[in-house]
Write a protein that holds these residues in place. Structure first.
Motif, PDB file in Angstrom:
ATOM      1  N   ALA A 198     -12.521 -31.355 -51.077  1.00  0.00           N
ATOM      2  CA  ALA A 198     -12.290 -32.769 -51.392  1.00  0.00           C
ATOM      3  C   ALA A 198     -13.265 -33.664 -50.630  1.00  0.00           C
ATOM      4  O   ALA A 198     -13.806 -34.632 -51.177  1.00  0.00           O
ATOM      5  N   LEU A 199     -13.500 -33.353 -49.370  1.00  0.00           N
ATOM      6  CA  LEU A 199     -14.414 -34.153 -48.564  1.00  0.00           C
ATOM      7  C   LEU A 199     -15.847 -34.033 -49.060  1.00  0.00           C
ATOM      8  O   LEU A 199     -16.591 -35.020 -49.103  1.00  0.00           O
ATOM      9  N   LYS A 207     -21.448 -35.880 -44.498  1.00  0.00           N
ATOM     10  CA  LYS A 207     -20.303 -36.706 -44.105  1.00  0.00           C
ATOM     11  C   LYS A 207     -19.021 -35.871 -44.083  1.00  0.00           C
ATOM     12  O   LYS A 207     -18.103 -36.136 -43.299  1.00  0.00           O
ATOM     13  N   ALA A 208     -18.943 -34.867 -44.964  1.00  0.00           N
ATOM     14  CA  ALA A 208     -17.771 -33.998 -44.976  1.00  0.00           C
ATOM     15  C   ALA A 208     -17.643 -33.258 -43.647  1.00  0.00           C
ATOM     16  O   ALA A 208     -16.537 -33.107 -43.104  1.00  0.00           O
ATOM     17  N   LEU A 209     -18.780 -32.809 -43.114  1.00  0.00           N
ATOM     18  CA  LEU A 209     -18.767 -32.124 -41.820  1.00  0.00           C
ATOM     19  C   LEU A 209     -18.274 -33.064 -40.727  1.00  0.00           C
ATOM     20  O   LEU A 209     -17.483 -32.672 -39.863  1.00  0.00           O
ATOM     21  N   ILE A 210     -18.746 -34.315 -40.765  1.00  0.00           N
ATOM     22  CA  ILE A 210     -18.273 -35.299 -39.790  1.00  0.00           C
ATOM     23  C   ILE A 210     -16.768 -35.508 -39.936  1.00  0.00           C
ATOM     24  O   ILE A 210     -16.040 -35.602 -38.951  1.00  0.00           O
ATOM     25  N   ILE A 249     -10.646 -40.681 -42.262  1.00  0.00           N
ATOM     26  CA  ILE A 249     -11.452 -40.428 -43.455  1.00  0.00           C
ATOM     27  C   ILE A 249     -11.762 -41.730 -44.187  1.00  0.00           C
ATOM     28  O   ILE A 249     -12.885 -41.930 -44.679  1.00  0.00           O
ATOM     29  N   LEU A 250     -10.802 -42.640 -44.267  1.00  0.00           N
ATOM     30  CA  LEU A 250     -11.061 -43.913 -44.937  1.00  0.00           C
ATOM     31  C   LEU A 250     -12.107 -44.732 -44.174  1.00  0.00           C
ATOM     32  O   LEU A 250     -12.992 -45.350 -44.784  1.00  0.00           O
ATOM     33  N   LEU A 251     -12.020 -44.731 -42.855  1.00  0.00           N
ATOM     34  CA  LEU A 251     -13.022 -45.442 -42.064  1.00  0.00           C
ATOM     35  C   LEU A 251     -14.400 -44.796 -42.213  1.00  0.00           C
ATOM     36  O   LEU A 251     -15.423 -45.485 -42.295  1.00  0.00           O
ATOM     37  N   LEU A 252     -14.423 -43.476 -42.260  1.00  0.00           N
ATOM     38  CA  LEU A 252     -15.686 -42.769 -42.452  1.00  0.00           C
ATOM     39  C   LEU A 252     -16.290 -43.115 -43.809  1.00  0.00           C
ATOM     40  O   LEU A 252     -17.508 -43.346 -43.917  1.00  0.00           O
ATOM     41  N   ALA A 253     -15.461 -43.160 -44.844  1.00  0.00           N
ATOM     42  CA  ALA A 253     -15.940 -43.498 -46.184  1.00  0.00           C
ATOM     43  C   ALA A 253     -16.496 -44.924 -46.216  1.00  0.00           C
ATOM     44  O   ALA A 253     -17.545 -45.178 -46.813  1.00  0.00           O
ATOM     45  N   ALA A 254     -15.787 -45.852 -45.569  1.00  0.00           N
ATOM     46  CA  ALA A 254     -16.255 -47.240 -45.528  1.00  0.00           C
ATOM     47  C   ALA A 254     -17.568 -47.353 -44.761  1.00  0.00           C
ATOM     48  O   ALA A 254     -18.495 -48.062 -45.180  1.00  0.00           O
TER      49      ALA A 254
END
Length: 261
Positions: A198-199, A207-210, A249-254
């Motif tokens: 999913a990531l 970014k998935a790794l992060i 995850i939401l903060l990472l996506a933003a």
């Protein structure tokens, strides 16, 4: 042919158990899940999370379609996820904050966590949780990207629950977590694989790794706090883990979107 039918039936049963565990949807099996059924079905928790994320994404898309601003749409998306889950994880976060922050002894912390009333630490934790998630969704703004972010956040935050349940002992002999049991290794592995997938789809490999690193750090810190203060994990601790993972995850996506502009 019979083996395939039995395997399919087991998968459907696991999905129903997982969805009834983390949502208020009336999809649970007709008979109570026992004999480690919840632990075995824990691989399906990320799938249940996907349904929650899609509910939030649908609310955001509808709100955007009728012309509401992104800030309002983000709030409605969060409201939709809370309605689907019955605020189960938010309740766990609040109880964890009150218990770990307010009690002096192990027994007192566990007592506070079972108290239905909410204290100052719990209120602050909920304000931070809603505020951070809302600001992240409002910043992403694009309905399609919001759908990806919400779905991956809800999948990945639940993908780590089986591992957490397997590695951290239960703090008490009764309660939600203790009754669920210890997930077997195959369930842990499948859940992890679903979360990783999913990531990668939503954020890309880098970014998935992060995201995986952030989730792992959150789990390690929470596990250490819970083990030192109350001797292990409870259903409330699991709820707190989901909330922290969702926020991360939401903060990472933003952040990824802002850096990509």
């Amino acid at each position: 042919m019979m083996l395939r039918a039995e395997l399919l039936q087991d998968i459907v049963t696991d999905l129903r158990i997982a969805m009834s565990f983390v949502t208020i949807l009336p999809v649970g099996p007709s008979k109570p899940a026992g004999n480690g059924a919840m632990a075995r079905a824990s691989w399906a928790l990320p799938v249940a999370g996907l349904l929650v994320g899609l509910a939030g994404a649908a609310a955001y898309a509808i709100a955007s379609r009728v012309g509401l601003p992104s800030a309002t749409a983000a709030l409605l998306a969060l409201a939709a996820t809370v309605l689907v889950t019955g605020a189960l994880h938010e309740d766990g976060l609040a109880d964890t904050a009150d218990g770990l922050g307010g009690g002096r002894t192990r027994d007192r912390k566990l007592e506070i966590m079972r108290d239905s009333r909410i204290g100052t630490y719990g209120v602050c934790a909920l304000i931070l949780s809603f505020g951070l998630r809302w600001s992240a969704l409002a910043a992403i703004a694009n309905p399609w990207l919001v759908a990806l972010a919400l779905s991956s956040a809800h999948v990945a935050s639940r993908a780590g629950l089986p591992a957490f349940m397997s590695l951290v002992p239960s703090a008490r002999p009764d309660g939600l977590s203790a009754s669920a049991g210890q997930p077997p290794s195959p369930s842990v592995a499948v859940a992890f694989g679903l979360g990783t997938f999913a990531l990668v789809v939503a954020l890309g490999p880098g970014k998935a790794l992060i995201g995986l690193i952030l989730l792992s750090l959150a789990g390690l810190i929470l596990a250490r706090l819970a083990t030192r203060q109350i001797g292990g994990q409870t259903g409330d601790i699991l709820g707190a883990f989901e909330q922290i993972g969702e926020i991360a995850i939401l903060l990472l996506a933003a952040a990824a979107l802002q850096m990509g502009r």
